[in-house]
Each structure stands twice: as structure tokens, then as C-alpha cells.
Design a protein around this motif. Structure first.
Motif, PDB file in Angstrom:
ATOM      1  N   HIS A 104       0.133  -5.928  34.134  1.00  0.00           N
ATOM      2  CA  HIS A 104      -1.260  -5.728  34.522  1.00  0.00           C
ATOM      3  C   HIS A 104      -2.190  -6.522  33.597  1.00  0.00           C
ATOM      4  CE1 HIS A 104       0.517  -2.071  36.389  1.00  0.00           C
ATOM      5  NE2 HIS A 104      -0.388  -2.294  37.315  1.00  0.00           N
ATOM      6  N   TYR A 105      -1.925  -6.432  32.290  1.00  0.00           N
ATOM      7  CA  TYR A 105      -2.768  -7.114  31.311  1.00  0.00           C
ATOM      8  C   TYR A 105      -2.828  -8.618  31.588  1.00  0.00           C
ATOM      9  CZ  TYR A 105      -4.616  -8.585  26.778  1.00  0.00           C
ATOM     10  OH  TYR A 105      -5.392  -9.147  25.788  1.00  0.00           O
ATOM     11  N   GLN A 106      -1.678  -9.211  31.848  1.00  0.00           N
ATOM     12  CA  GLN A 106      -1.654 -10.653  32.085  1.00  0.00           C
ATOM     13  C   GLN A 106      -2.359 -11.020  33.387  1.00  0.00           C
ATOM     14  OE1 GLN A 106       2.203 -12.722  31.000  1.00  0.00           O
ATOM     15  NE2 GLN A 106       2.838 -10.593  30.688  1.00  0.00           N
ATOM     16  N   ALA A 107      -2.201 -10.190  34.420  1.00  0.00           N
ATOM     17  CA  ALA A 107      -2.904 -10.463  35.671  1.00  0.00           C
ATOM     18  C   ALA A 107      -4.407 -10.365  35.475  1.00  0.00           C
ATOM     19  CB  ALA A 107      -2.451  -9.483  36.754  1.00  0.00           C
ATOM     20  N   MET A 108      -4.857  -9.427  34.664  1.00  0.00           N
ATOM     21  CA  MET A 108      -6.287  -9.218  34.424  1.00  0.00           C
ATOM     22  C   MET A 108      -6.909 -10.340  33.612  1.00  0.00           C
ATOM     23  SD  MET A 108      -5.814  -5.193  33.521  1.00  0.00           S
ATOM     24  CE  MET A 108      -7.351  -4.954  32.625  1.00  0.00           C
ATOM     25  N   PHE A 109      -6.203 -10.766  32.548  1.00  0.00           N
ATOM     26  CA  PHE A 109      -6.840 -11.626  31.555  1.00  0.00           C
ATOM     27  C   PHE A 109      -6.244 -13.022  31.419  1.00  0.00           C
ATOM     28  CE2 PHE A 109      -7.433  -7.226  29.756  1.00  0.00           C
ATOM     29  CZ  PHE A 109      -8.779  -7.125  30.103  1.00  0.00           C
ATOM     30  N   GLU A 110      -5.099 -13.281  32.070  1.00  0.00           N
ATOM     31  CA  GLU A 110      -4.452 -14.572  31.871  1.00  0.00           C
ATOM     32  C   GLU A 110      -4.163 -15.321  33.166  1.00  0.00           C
ATOM     33  OE1 GLU A 110      -0.970 -13.937  29.500  1.00  0.00           O
ATOM     34  OE2 GLU A 110      -2.041 -12.685  28.058  1.00  0.00           O
ATOM     35  N   ALA A 111      -4.478 -14.728  34.300  1.00  0.00           N
ATOM     36  CA  ALA A 111      -4.133 -15.366  35.575  1.00  0.00           C
ATOM     37  C   ALA A 111      -5.224 -16.311  36.075  1.00  0.00           C
ATOM     38  CB  ALA A 111      -3.849 -14.298  36.634  1.00  0.00           C
ATOM     39  N   GLY A 112      -6.368 -16.325  35.411  1.00  0.00           N
ATOM     40  CA  GLY A 112      -7.453 -17.205  35.839  1.00  0.00           C
ATOM     41  C   GLY A 112      -8.031 -16.848  37.194  1.00  0.00           C
ATOM     42  N   LEU A 113      -8.077 -15.560  37.503  1.00  0.00           N
ATOM     43  CA  LEU A 113      -8.571 -15.121  38.811  1.00  0.00           C
ATOM     44  C   LEU A 113     -10.073 -15.348  38.944  1.00  0.00           C
ATOM     45  CD1 LEU A 113      -6.622 -11.745  39.174  1.00  0.00           C
ATOM     46  CD2 LEU A 113      -6.056 -13.966  40.180  1.00  0.00           C
ATOM     47  N   ASN A 114     -10.478 -15.709  40.143  1.00  0.00           N
ATOM     48  CA  ASN A 114     -11.892 -15.902  40.454  1.00  0.00           C
ATOM     49  C   ASN A 114     -12.492 -14.555  40.868  1.00  0.00           C
ATOM     50  OD1 ASN A 114     -14.409 -16.621  41.348  1.00  0.00           O
ATOM     51  ND2 ASN A 114     -13.712 -18.151  42.831  1.00  0.00           N
ATOM     52  N   MET A 115     -13.177 -13.913  39.933  1.00  0.00           N
ATOM     53  CA  MET A 115     -13.713 -12.570  40.186  1.00  0.00           C
ATOM     54  C   MET A 115     -14.691 -12.542  41.353  1.00  0.00           C
ATOM     55  SD  MET A 115     -12.363 -10.457  37.983  1.00  0.00           S
ATOM     56  CE  MET A 115     -11.533 -10.412  36.399  1.00  0.00           C
ATOM     57  N   SER A 116     -15.384 -13.637  41.576  1.00  0.00           N
ATOM     58  CA  SER A 116     -16.391 -13.655  42.638  1.00  0.00           C
ATOM     59  C   SER A 116     -15.767 -13.530  44.023  1.00  0.00           C
ATOM     60  CB  SER A 116     -17.230 -14.929  42.549  1.00  0.00           C
ATOM     61  OG  SER A 116     -16.427 -16.079  42.790  1.00  0.00           O
ATOM     62  N   ARG A 117     -14.464 -13.763  44.112  1.00  0.00           N
ATOM     63  CA  ARG A 117     -13.786 -13.647  45.415  1.00  0.00           C
ATOM     64  C   ARG A 117     -13.529 -12.195  45.805  1.00  0.00           C
ATOM     65  NH1 ARG A 117      -8.463 -16.396  46.399  1.00  0.00           N
ATOM     66  NH2 ARG A 117      -8.907 -15.419  48.402  1.00  0.00           N
ATOM     67  N   ASP A 118     -13.626 -11.287  44.855  1.00  0.00           N
ATOM     68  CA  ASP A 118     -13.289  -9.895  45.123  1.00  0.00           C
ATOM     69  C   ASP A 118     -14.332  -8.986  44.474  1.00  0.00           C
ATOM     70  OD1 ASP A 118     -12.181  -7.262  45.016  1.00  0.00           O
ATOM     71  OD2 ASP A 118     -10.197  -8.104  45.363  1.00  0.00           O
ATOM     72  N   PRO A 119     -15.304  -8.494  45.242  1.00  0.00           N
ATOM     73  CA  PRO A 119     -16.370  -7.659  44.666  1.00  0.00           C
ATOM     74  C   PRO A 119     -15.844  -6.429  43.940  1.00  0.00           C
ATOM     75  CG  PRO A 119     -16.944  -8.345  46.896  1.00  0.00           C
ATOM     76  CD  PRO A 119     -15.524  -8.749  46.678  1.00  0.00           C
ATOM     77  N   GLU A 120     -14.783  -5.817  44.442  1.00  0.00           N
ATOM     78  CA  GLU A 120     -14.252  -4.628  43.793  1.00  0.00           C
ATOM     79  C   GLU A 120     -13.644  -4.973  42.435  1.00  0.00           C
ATOM     80  OE1 GLU A 120     -13.020  -0.630  43.113  1.00  0.00           O
ATOM     81  OE2 GLU A 120     -14.642  -1.624  44.186  1.00  0.00           O
ATOM     82  N   LEU A 121     -12.954  -6.090  42.358  1.00  0.00           N
ATOM     83  CA  LEU A 121     -12.389  -6.523  41.084  1.00  0.00           C
ATOM     84  C   LEU A 121     -13.503  -6.849  40.093  1.00  0.00           C
ATOM     85  CD1 LEU A 121      -9.901  -7.207  39.424  1.00  0.00           C
ATOM     86  CD2 LEU A 121      -9.893  -9.481  40.471  1.00  0.00           C
ATOM     87  N   ALA A 122     -14.555  -7.501  40.567  1.00  0.00           N
ATOM     88  CA  ALA A 122     -15.700  -7.813  39.710  1.00  0.00           C
ATOM     89  C   ALA A 122     -16.359  -6.535  39.210  1.00  0.00           C
ATOM     90  CB  ALA A 122     -16.699  -8.679  40.466  1.00  0.00           C
ATOM     91  N   ARG A 123     -16.475  -5.538  40.084  1.00  0.00           N
ATOM     92  CA  ARG A 123     -17.092  -4.264  39.693  1.00  0.00           C
ATOM     93  C   ARG A 123     -16.269  -3.574  38.621  1.00  0.00           C
ATOM     94  NH1 ARG A 123     -16.618   0.975  40.254  1.00  0.00           N
ATOM     95  NH2 ARG A 123     -14.685   0.813  41.455  1.00  0.00           N
ATOM     96  N   LEU A 124     -14.962  -3.557  38.794  1.00  0.00           N
ATOM     97  CA  LEU A 124     -14.097  -2.906  37.817  1.00  0.00           C
ATOM     98  C   LEU A 124     -14.133  -3.628  36.474  1.00  0.00           C
ATOM     99  CD1 LEU A 124     -11.040  -2.119  40.121  1.00  0.00           C
ATOM    100  CD2 LEU A 124     -12.563  -0.435  39.063  1.00  0.00           C
ATOM    101  N   SER A 125     -14.157  -4.953  36.507  1.00  0.00           N
ATOM    102  CA  SER A 125     -14.242  -5.721  35.272  1.00  0.00           C
ATOM    103  C   SER A 125     -15.538  -5.414  34.530  1.00  0.00           C
ATOM    104  CB  SER A 125     -14.158  -7.221  35.590  1.00  0.00           C
ATOM    105  OG  SER A 125     -14.350  -7.987  34.418  1.00  0.00           O
ATOM    106  N   ALA A 126     -16.638  -5.338  35.277  1.00  0.00           N
ATOM    107  CA  ALA A 126     -17.928  -5.016  34.666  1.00  0.00           C
ATOM    108  C   ALA A 126     -17.917  -3.607  34.093  1.00  0.00           C
ATOM    109  CB  ALA A 126     -19.040  -5.165  35.699  1.00  0.00           C
ATOM    110  N   ARG A 127     -17.284  -2.678  34.802  1.00  0.00           N
ATOM    111  CA  ARG A 127     -17.213  -1.299  34.323  1.00  0.00           C
ATOM    112  C   ARG A 127     -16.435  -1.224  33.013  1.00  0.00           C
ATOM    113  NH1 ARG A 127     -18.653   3.089  32.419  1.00  0.00           N
ATOM    114  NH2 ARG A 127     -17.385   4.943  32.789  1.00  0.00           N
ATOM    115  N   ALA A 128     -15.353  -1.984  32.898  1.00  0.00           N
ATOM    116  CA  ALA A 128     -14.586  -2.012  31.653  1.00  0.00           C
ATOM    117  C   ALA A 128     -15.450  -2.513  30.498  1.00  0.00           C
ATOM    118  CB  ALA A 128     -13.352  -2.892  31.812  1.00  0.00           C
TER     119      ALA A 128
END
Length: 204
Positions: A104-128
Motif C-alpha cells: 500500500h505504501y509504495q502504491a501511495m507514495f512511489e507509483a507516481g499516480l496522477n491524483m487529479s484523475r481520481d477525486p476520491e484518491l485526492a480527497r483521501l490524500s488531502a485528509r491524510a
């Protein structure tokens, strides 16, 4: 013999679990959807009924990871009799999460995901981020306003320090390069930072 994913009745989650195992073994960029399908014991075509591609699968893993991460950080930020103790607990929780949930950690912080593509993922990242910012704000309340760093900057510095300790010394074989436990490295690094702000007394 039934395929494992169908037998479990939740192929989507079976693929997540398969990908987590592959991430831990090869990193977030080191596996294919075909490998995830093989690990889950389903056909490659079955994957596309749940995920459009590898990035979408990684995003699902990151979403699940952030949900766990937030719970861990919220719990830690409520532990301790003082703002300092609670702040230090969040740092230890960060290391504990990276150790317990490496995929999970690597997917969150090392996969280079584009947060803008997924509003829910962006929301969770902001909440953290908000959880750590709140802990930082509580710790700096007693500083004069003109000497008080912005909570977002304060928390970003500590997050960067925590991430660096995880990357260099808490995961994989690289930890052998340090003669000190990761927890000690983080604690002393945070201590230096807090002394610089006047939040804890200098060592005698």
C-alpha cells in the motif's frame, strides 16, 4: 477446480491482493496486469472487467492504503498526554504503517499516480495531510504568532523527514546501511527540528 478469485466471490479484491504481493516483490512499476491475473489465478481478460489498466488497479490499492493510513494516524494523534507526545506518536505511526503495509505504501507514495484523475484518491490524500497538519498546529500553538511556522510547512517538513527515513532505512535491504534503528533516526531528526523552533529545550 474453481479459479481462486471467483471461489472467493470477490475477484476485484483478489486482484488487489495479488497486486500487493507483486508490489512487495517487484515494486509498483515492476509488474503487469497479466502477472496480477496469474497470481490471482484468473484469466487476463477477467482483470479488465474490474480495472481499465494497471494504473487504475494501483489507484484502488492506494485508496485502500490511504483509508488505513488515515485511521492509523488519527489514532496515533490522539495518543499521549501532551501535544508533543501526540505529535511524536504520529511519526512512529508513519513508520509502523510503512512496515506493516509496504505494498500500500509504495502504491501511495512511489507509483507516481496522477491524483487529479481520481477525486476520491485526492480527497483521501488531502485528509491524510490534514491529520498531520492538525498535530503540527496543536504543537506550535504556544509559540508567538510571528514565530509560528505555517502548519502546512511544518507538517510537510516532518512528512519529508519520515518518508526519507522509511525509504533509506526502514524498507528492504537498505536498512543495513544504518547502525541506528529507524525510530531513533526519526526521533532525533524531529528533535533537532523542534529544538530549532524552540518547542523543546536544548540538551544540557
Amino acid at each position: 477446480m474453481a479459479k481462486r478469485g471467483y471461489h472467493h466471490g470477490n475477484l476485484r479484491q483478489a486482484l488487489v491482493e495479488a497486486a500487493l504481493a507483486l508490489i512487495e516483490a517487484k515494486g509498483p512499476q515492476g509488474f503487469t496486469l497479466s502477472e496480477a491475473a496469474k497470481t490471482a489465478e484468473v484469466t487476463p481478460a477477467a482483470v479488465y472487467r474490474h480495472f481499465e489498466g494497471r494504473e487504475e488497479l494501483l489507484m484502488e490499492i492506494a485508496r485502500q492504503g490511504y483509508e488505513i493510513f488515515i485511521d492509523v494516524m488519527v489514532y496515533a494523534s490522539g495518543r499521549g498526554a501532551t501535544a508533543l507526545a501526540r505529535f511524536e506518536a504520529t511519526g512512529r505511526a508513519y513508520l509502523a504503517f510503512a512496515r506493516k503495509y509496504p505494498g500500500h505504501y509504495q502504491a501511495m507514495f512511489e507509483a507516481g499516480l496522477n491524483m487529479s484523475r481520481d477525486p476520491e484518491l485526492a480527497r483521501l490524500s488531502a485528509r491524510a495531510s490534514e491529520v498531520l497538519e492538525a498535530a503540527a498546529a496543536a504543537l506550535t500553538e504556544r509559540l508567538p504568532e510571528e514565530k509560528r511556522p505555517p502548519a502546512a510547512m511544518f507538517s510537510a517538513h516532518i512528512w519529508a523527514l519520515s518518508h526519507g527515513v522509511v525509504e533509506l532505512f526502514a524498507r528492504g535491504t537498505s536498512g543495513a546501511r544504518s547502525p541506528f534503528p529507524p525510530e531513533d533516526l526519526l526521533e532525533t531528526g524531529v528533535g533537532i527540528y523542534l529544538r530549532g523552533l524552540g518547542l523543546i529545550e536544548p540538551d544540557s
